[in-house]
Design an enzyme around this catalytic site. Structure first.
Site, PDB file in Angstrom:
ATOM      1  N   ASP A  32       0.865  -1.173   0.000  1.00 44.31           N
ATOM      2  CA  ASP A  32       0.000   0.000   0.000  1.00 44.31           C
ATOM      3  C   ASP A  32       0.903   1.225   0.000  1.00 44.31           C
ATOM      4  OD1 ASP A  32      -1.480   2.226   0.746  1.00 44.31           O
ATOM      5  OD2 ASP A  32      -2.896   1.054   1.945  1.00 44.31           O
ATOM      6  N   ARG A  80      -0.585  15.332  13.354  1.00 44.70           N
ATOM      7  CA  ARG A  80       0.086  14.866  12.151  1.00 44.70           C
ATOM      8  C   ARG A  80       0.304  16.047  11.200  1.00 44.70           C
ATOM      9  NH1 ARG A  80      -2.286  10.222   8.153  1.00 44.70           N
ATOM     10  NH2 ARG A  80      -3.565  11.993   7.582  1.00 44.70           N
TER      11      ARG A  80
END
Lengths: 402, 402
Positions: free
Chosen positions: B200, B374
């Site tokens: 991925d 983040r």
């Protein structure tokens, strides 16, 4: 000009003048020198789409960016747009979700249906004349769930379903002939046999009344780029009847169907409601173009659409009968209204060439192998004068092509 | 202004002045009063998209309509756009196809991988810290193929693969911590164990060099709305290594992957090549917005991107260390370059509130539960001065939030 053409011209003018939906045509981008009879493949562009999409790109994506998932309602758009489609298929709110392709939704519905059907039911039926992708996907669903797949005539589906049948996948309108299936009767018979009914509404929704709730349909799928005018490859929809939703067990349990997707938990827990038909992140630009396109339905009743559709196809068949040289074409679309969708399919020698010549002269239908000319009549923007014009050009081409 | 801020400001100015990619920022729509550090969730809008999409809607759909499937190249767009992405992941042409969501592509890849692995291999491994949807879909793929699913630490994947392992699904960059996995080493170890490797690439492609061909990756999936800036929910891609394509047996064999889709044959025959990764009709508006967005890569080398990414995250970490009150935040992103993606994740008390305050002050990152701030650094449009500004605002907010 022949007498027949003059008479048909007068009739077309009267029909157009009396048409309650005539003004809806202005909601689309259309030219007067093209007769577009392929709205059953790709609907024409509704006028409101460009402005809306520019706003989605420039303001929602360009300026708000990530905030738009909440502030512009992107996250809930699959259900919200689903609720806009719901009335067109006779569904109460909360049962339609938009996203993915028709093929992917057929897969979800069939695997979920096999799981719902339970022990001892290991057969999937598919109608023998199905649009091919439904059959391919049904074969894959059968293979992955250990079922057998059997293709049977749609009209025989009721008789063929037995104690091992888990589910039948049926096309509401045959894409090739335009024949309309018996949705209430077939659904009832499947239920009597203990099987589930999954309907493909690609060629019916938006062209004629569909009543999934009233007729007890279990699940349904459909595309939105034909009679719903959502744009090229616009996302498909999935209907899951409310009482089945708690037991809908998706083979594609992506994070968008999780009960708390942003908690990012490792274990899957399905959301309540039709949300569990979702998979991954929806393609927002295509989805919101569809949302804007659905505005053309404001104030339009599907019964008006159906009445005009039948009048248009009747009139086109009359024009073809009177103007096209006998023997050149033969309708494979049922004459009986109860069996007719919103298209006319004519069998014709060298149909591919003939359609090519029609398109060159501004009459756009399509060709379906081996020998079918297909003309879709989209009542929101097709006029009776268009039907006459198309038949006149067909008569010319058919005469010249001999 | 503190001495530290002054020094860091001078350093930022020097780094920006020396930045080879500085001018690429002009290819995006950005304001100077917002520091957008969420391009790892939704990339900013490339300037060329609006004009292209308007043309697709107004001319290709609105005027050409159905003819655009051929004349505007819609039908082959999934492979064509795939070939534009290919160099960004180190793939030769003909191995990447665009369409559907990441979740759906994970499903295709895992089921196909189990079928490729053959008899006796009935275990799927998934990394324990995976982005959740990969794990949910892997569980479904396991259930439908009769496999067991085992979650193991990505770093232990190589040791855990055994004679029953069919395939391992691994995230190249951990979405939460920003840790970069060992793609070549893990792939090699999986192959030594006789298993396939599906990667991925959602959080790596477009941010750092990926070499799927050189590293022998079997299949890979990735989204295009993060570092590839394709727009909200832009379609995902699937890489199928060329030598595996003839045996790629899709669980979603829709008509778009048929060898002759318009022949409308009832039996499925898979097309040659990566086309067999397709399913249904692609969502053209979203797909062509992505196509236009990929133009920002013209003349950009991924090595430049990687160098700037590391410099940016180094500099941001330095700013945070020097400006934020000690003990308020702790980086969970590896300091070592070889283990770092293109984001910085800071553990922080009341991280949700803190991120809310940052966003209010124009510093846009995101919050990942339970306690992670983040910050994504997209080298094509993030400046060093942005990194400094973000850390100053974070220092203020962190001080005030005590």
């Amino acid at each position: 000009m022949s007498e027949a053409v003059r008479e048909l011209g007068e009739k077309a003018a009267l029909l157009d003048a009396a048409d309650e939906l005539a003004k809806v045509r202005d909601r689309f981008v259309l030219e007067d020198d093209v007769v577009y009879l392929d709205g059953n493949s790709l609907g024409a562009l509704p006028r409101g789409v460009s402005r809306r999409l520019a706003d989605v790109v420039e303001r929602e994506w360009g300026r708000l960016r990530i905030r738009s998932w909440d502030e512009s309602g992107w996250w809930t758009a699959p259900e919200r747009v689903g609720d806009r489609i719901a009335p067109l298929i006779g569904a109460a709110p909360g049962q339609v979700v938009v996203g993915d392709s028709t093929s992917v939704n057929v897969f979800k519905a069939l695997v979920a249906a096999v799981r719902l059907a339970g022990e001892g039911r290991d057969e999937i039926l598919v109608d023998a004349a199905t649009f091919p992708t439904d059959g391919y996907i049904a074969a894959s669903a059968a293979r992955l769930t250990g079922c057998t797949l059997r293709a049977v005539d749609a009209s025989a589906m009721a008789a063929q379903a037995g104690p091992r049948t888990a589910v039948a996948l049926v096309n509401h309108v045959d894409y090739r002939t335009g024949r309309l299936g018996d949705l209430p009767g077939t659904t009832r018979a499947l239920h009597e046999a203990g099987a589930l009914a999954v309907w493909d509404l690609c060629h019916s929704a938006g062209a004629l009344p569909v009543a999934v709730d009233a007729d007890g349909v279990d699940m349904a799928v459909g595309c939105t780029y034909k009679y719903l005018n959502g744009g090229p490859g616009a996302p498909a929809y999935l209907y899951i009847r409310r009482d089945l939703q708690p037991r809908f067990d998706s083979p594609l349990p992506g994070w968008n169907s999780h009960t708390d997707p942003f908690a990012m938990r490792p274990g899957y827990e399905a959301a309540d409601g039709v949300v569990r038909g979702r998979v991954g992140t929806p393609e927002i630009l295509s989805l919101l173009a569809l949302d804007a396109a659905l505005e053309v339905w404001d104030g339009v009743r599907i019964e008006q659409v159906r009445a005009k559709s039948l009048a248009l196809t009747d009139f086109f068949l009359e024009c073809v009968t009177r103007l096209v040289q006998p023997g050149r074409v033969a309708s494979v679309t049922p004459a009986e209204h109860a069996l007719r969708g919103s298209q006319v399919s004519l069998r014709c020698e060298r149909a591919g060439e003939v359609m090519g010549a029609l398109v060159e002269r501004g009459v756009v239908g399509d060709f379906r192998p081996p020998d079918v000319l297909r003309f879709g009549f989209t009542p929101l923007y097709t006029r009776f004068v268009d039907a006459l014009h198309a038949s006149r050009v067909l008569a010319d081409v058919a005469a010249g092509a001999e």
